[in-house]
Scaffold this motif. Structure first.
Motif, short mmCIF file in Angstrom:
data_model
loop_
_atom_site.label_atom_id
_atom_site.label_comp_id
_atom_site.label_asym_id
_atom_site.label_seq_id
_atom_site.Cartn_x
_atom_site.Cartn_y
_atom_site.Cartn_z
N MET A 1 0.87 -1.18 0.00
CA MET A 1 0.00 0.00 0.00
C MET A 1 0.90 1.22 0.00
SD MET A 1 -2.87 1.31 2.77
CE MET A 1 -4.21 0.31 2.08
N ARG A 2 0.63 2.13 -0.89
CA ARG A 2 1.41 3.36 -0.95
C ARG A 2 0.56 4.53 -0.49
NH1 ARG A 2 5.70 4.87 -5.48
NH2 ARG A 2 6.80 3.48 -4.05
N ILE A 3 1.10 5.30 0.43
CA ILE A 3 0.42 6.47 0.96
C ILE A 3 1.28 7.69 0.67
CG2 ILE A 3 -0.52 7.58 3.02
CD1 ILE A 3 -1.08 4.84 4.15
N ARG A 4 0.72 8.62 -0.08
CA ARG A 4 1.44 9.82 -0.49
C ARG A 4 0.75 11.05 0.11
NH1 ARG A 4 4.54 10.85 -4.99
NH2 ARG A 4 3.95 8.80 -5.81
N ILE A 5 1.53 11.95 0.67
CA ILE A 5 0.98 13.19 1.19
C ILE A 5 1.71 14.36 0.54
CG2 ILE A 5 2.49 13.32 3.23
CD1 ILE A 5 -0.01 14.41 4.75
N GLU A 6 0.93 15.33 0.12
CA GLU A 6 1.47 16.53 -0.50
C GLU A 6 1.03 17.73 0.32
OE1 GLU A 6 0.98 16.21 -5.04
OE2 GLU A 6 -0.41 14.70 -4.21
N ALA A 7 1.99 18.53 0.74
CA ALA A 7 1.72 19.77 1.46
C ALA A 7 2.19 20.92 0.59
CB ALA A 7 2.45 19.79 2.80
N LYS A 8 1.33 21.86 0.35
CA LYS A 8 1.65 22.96 -0.56
C LYS A 8 2.93 23.66 -0.13
CE LYS A 8 -0.48 26.87 -2.93
NZ LYS A 8 -1.70 27.70 -3.05
N HIS B 1 5.01 6.90 1.98
CA HIS B 1 5.30 5.73 2.83
C HIS B 1 4.78 4.50 2.09
CE1 HIS B 1 6.96 7.67 6.24
NE2 HIS B 1 5.84 8.26 6.64
N ASP B 2 5.64 3.52 1.92
CA ASP B 2 5.25 2.23 1.36
C ASP B 2 5.07 1.25 2.51
OD1 ASP B 2 5.24 2.94 -1.33
OD2 ASP B 2 7.41 2.69 -1.48
N LEU B 3 3.86 0.71 2.63
CA LEU B 3 3.52 -0.20 3.72
C LEU B 3 3.23 -1.59 3.15
CD1 LEU B 3 0.84 2.00 5.51
CD2 LEU B 3 3.33 2.15 5.74
N THR B 4 3.23 -2.56 4.03
CA THR B 4 2.71 -3.88 3.70
C THR B 4 1.46 -4.11 4.53
OG1 THR B 4 4.90 -4.75 3.21
CG2 THR B 4 3.18 -6.35 3.68
N VAL B 5 0.35 -4.40 3.86
CA VAL B 5 -0.91 -4.64 4.55
C VAL B 5 -1.42 -6.02 4.17
CG1 VAL B 5 -1.53 -2.20 4.70
CG2 VAL B 5 -2.24 -3.55 2.70
N ARG B 6 -2.38 -6.49 4.93
CA ARG B 6 -2.98 -7.80 4.69
C ARG B 6 -4.47 -7.58 4.44
NH1 ARG B 6 -4.02 -12.46 8.32
NH2 ARG B 6 -3.45 -14.39 7.24
N VAL B 7 -4.90 -7.76 3.20
CA VAL B 7 -6.28 -7.51 2.81
C VAL B 7 -7.06 -8.81 2.88
CG1 VAL B 7 -7.81 -6.73 0.96
CG2 VAL B 7 -5.61 -5.58 1.33
N HIS B 8 -8.18 -8.78 3.58
CA HIS B 8 -8.99 -9.98 3.79
C HIS B 8 -10.11 -10.07 2.76
CE1 HIS B 8 -7.46 -11.26 7.85
NE2 HIS B 8 -6.91 -10.07 7.73
N PRO B 9 -10.56 -11.28 2.44
CA PRO B 9 -11.67 -11.44 1.49
C PRO B 9 -12.95 -10.80 2.01
CG PRO B 9 -10.52 -13.53 1.85
CD PRO B 9 -10.01 -12.58 2.88
N LEU B 10 -13.89 -10.62 1.10
CA LEU B 10 -15.14 -9.98 1.45
C LEU B 10 -15.94 -10.80 2.46
CD1 LEU B 10 -16.81 -7.47 0.76
CD2 LEU B 10 -17.91 -8.78 -1.06
N ASP B 11 -15.78 -12.12 2.44
CA ASP B 11 -16.55 -12.96 3.36
C ASP B 11 -15.87 -13.16 4.71
OD1 ASP B 11 -14.50 -14.66 2.70
OD2 ASP B 11 -15.75 -16.22 1.81
N ASP B 12 -14.82 -12.42 4.98
CA ASP B 12 -14.09 -12.49 6.24
C ASP B 12 -14.55 -11.35 7.13
OD1 ASP B 12 -12.30 -12.89 8.27
OD2 ASP B 12 -10.53 -13.01 6.99
N ALA B 13 -15.35 -11.67 8.14
CA ALA B 13 -15.98 -10.66 8.99
C ALA B 13 -15.23 -10.52 10.31
CB ALA B 13 -17.43 -11.03 9.26
N LEU B 14 -14.65 -9.35 10.53
CA LEU B 14 -14.05 -9.02 11.82
C LEU B 14 -15.18 -8.54 12.73
CD1 LEU B 14 -11.54 -8.39 13.64
CD2 LEU B 14 -11.58 -6.10 12.63
N TYR B 15 -15.42 -9.26 13.83
CA TYR B 15 -16.56 -8.89 14.68
C TYR B 15 -16.15 -8.49 16.09
CZ TYR B 15 -16.27 -13.70 16.52
OH TYR B 15 -15.86 -14.88 17.09
N TYR B 16 -14.86 -8.58 16.41
CA TYR B 16 -14.42 -8.16 17.74
C TYR B 16 -12.92 -7.95 17.71
CZ TYR B 16 -14.81 -7.86 22.87
OH TYR B 16 -14.82 -7.42 24.16
N PHE B 17 -12.46 -6.93 18.42
CA PHE B 17 -11.03 -6.66 18.48
C PHE B 17 -10.65 -6.32 19.91
CE2 PHE B 17 -7.42 -3.66 18.16
CZ PHE B 17 -6.50 -4.52 17.59
N ARG B 18 -9.57 -6.92 20.35
CA ARG B 18 -9.11 -6.72 21.73
C ARG B 18 -7.64 -6.28 21.69
NH1 ARG B 18 -10.03 -11.87 24.48
NH2 ARG B 18 -11.98 -11.01 25.28
#
Length: 385
Positions: free
Chosen positions: A131-138, A145-162
């Motif tokens: 994932m590339r995130i670019r910011i421009e300030a006038k 910033h080049d990141l590594t992310v983990r993209v989940h399928p559409l049928d993967d439901a996150l229902y709680y986070f601790r």
């Protein structure tokens, strides 16, 4: 390319919260521009959390994104900012613009991630990708910033986070899979009508509502839909709790559905015909319920594991699988009712579909029909320069 580190729970955005990942700013521009990136949670991206919410602006933030990806930026003097997020699976790069109001005061930017739903449906497992995130300030050079992310399928439901002492309840996400707009709902109703049930009539009485739900149940069985055993859990802690939920079209095509799949399918049809429904989550199981009165009283419950059960395997005294499902469902609910108090999450929850809609949780196809389908092609992010 930087790999995301384990983050901390940063803040709550409407109905979900984010894990923060801080990425340093080059020293040469540290005084002119400072910024950090939040990817929720811990670099794991669950697009269903984005697709299940209608666009909405958050107080004090620029952009109408859900907050799955957010940036906090601070400049030395007020400046115009432009943020761009690029990764495969987006219909187009996500862009948000803002202005820092005064030097040294951070502004939060939340880009709207327009996911290509067909791309997500093709994912069979979480996908590690850049994932590339670019910011421009006038007045300043752009920063990336080049990141590594983990993209989940559409049928993967996150229902709680601790995370530590923080708890984020996301159980409302199951209402996104309840989809009254899906063509499968039309097919179910056609089967019910062919069997002679006046399912288009206004079911004003409790008995009439029960008979309409019976017709829906019978239509599913007539199609050959059967209960498929198996634990749908994909992750059960200690920090992330998620499970697979088949889209209603997949359950219909495969003619099999586990407890949560059949619950969202039945609830989808009931929402279409105006019968208020809910889903009950219990440890390693789910079942569906509906109200036979408009004031959310006189609930009924259906134990979906009995869907497609042959007569010789029904509980003693049951005239049909539907009658058995009502009886067993009520017994099951009575056993767990005192734990549906929000104090026993994530193991126990009751998701009222109408209430979820009031909270802004929309069916998955609602966002697609609003123009975020990906136009029938596998969308790719713009080339990363």
């Amino acid at each position: 390319m930087d790999t995301l580190a384990t983050g901390r729970l940063a803040r709550r955005f409407a109905w979900l919260a984010l894990a923060t990942v801080f990425l340093g700013t080059p020293a040469a521009w540290a005084e002119a521009l400072r910024w950090s990136v939040d990817v929720a949670p811990d670099g794991e991206i669950f697009p269903v959390l984005d697709l299940s919410q209608a666009p909405a602006s958050a107080k004090g933030a620029a952009g109408d994104g859900s907050g799955l990806v957010a940036v906090r930026a601070t400049t030395d003097v007020p400046r115009d900012l432009r943020l761009t997020v690029e990764t495969e699976g987006l219909v187009e790069p996500a862009v948000v613009e803002a202005r820092t109001l005064r030097g040294g005061v951070p502004v939060e930017l939340r880009p709207r991630l327009a996911w290509d739903a067909p791309f997500l449906r093709r994912l069979a497992a979480p996908r590690v990708q850049p994932m590339r995130i670019r910011i421009e300030a006038k007045g300043l050079p752009s920063e990336v910033h080049d990141l590594t992310v983990r993209v989940h399928p559409l049928d993967d439901a996150l229902y709680y986070f601790r995370d530590g002492r923080d708890r984020v309840d996301l159980a409302w996400v199951f209402a996104a899979y309840v989809d009254p707009h899906d063509a499968v709902v039309d097919a179910v109703l056609d089967l019910a009508r062919d069997a002679g049930t006046p399912i288009d009539d206004d079911a004003g009485t409790a008995d009439a509502k029960v008979e309409q739900v019976r017709a829906v149940w019978n239509a599913l069985e007539a199609h050959g839909l059967r209960y498929a055993a198996g634990d749908p859990a994909l992750s059960r802690g200690p920090s992330i709790y998620s499970q697979r939920v088949r889209l209603v079209a997949q359950s219909w095509a495969e003619r099999r559905a586990n407890c949560i799949d059949s619950s969202v399918l039945i609830a989808s049809v009931l929402e279409r015909i105006g019968i208020r429904s809910f889903i009950v989550l219990v440890p390693q199981h789910a079942f569906v319920g509906f109200y036979t009165a408009d004031n959310r009283s006189r609930p009924e419950f259906l134990e979906t594991t009995l869907l497609g059960t042959d007569a010789q395997h029904l509980p003693r005294g049951a005239a049909s699988s539907f009658d058995a499902a009502r009886t067993v469902g009520r017994l099951h609910f009575n056993r767990v009712a005192n734990r549906l108090d929000k104090a026993h999450r994530p193991d126990y929850a009751l998701i009222d579909i109408e209430t979820a809609r009031a909270y802004g949780i929309v069916p998955l196809t609602a966002r697609e029909s609003a123009g975020e389908r990906g136009h029938g092609v596998a969308a790719r992010a713009a080339p990363m320069r």
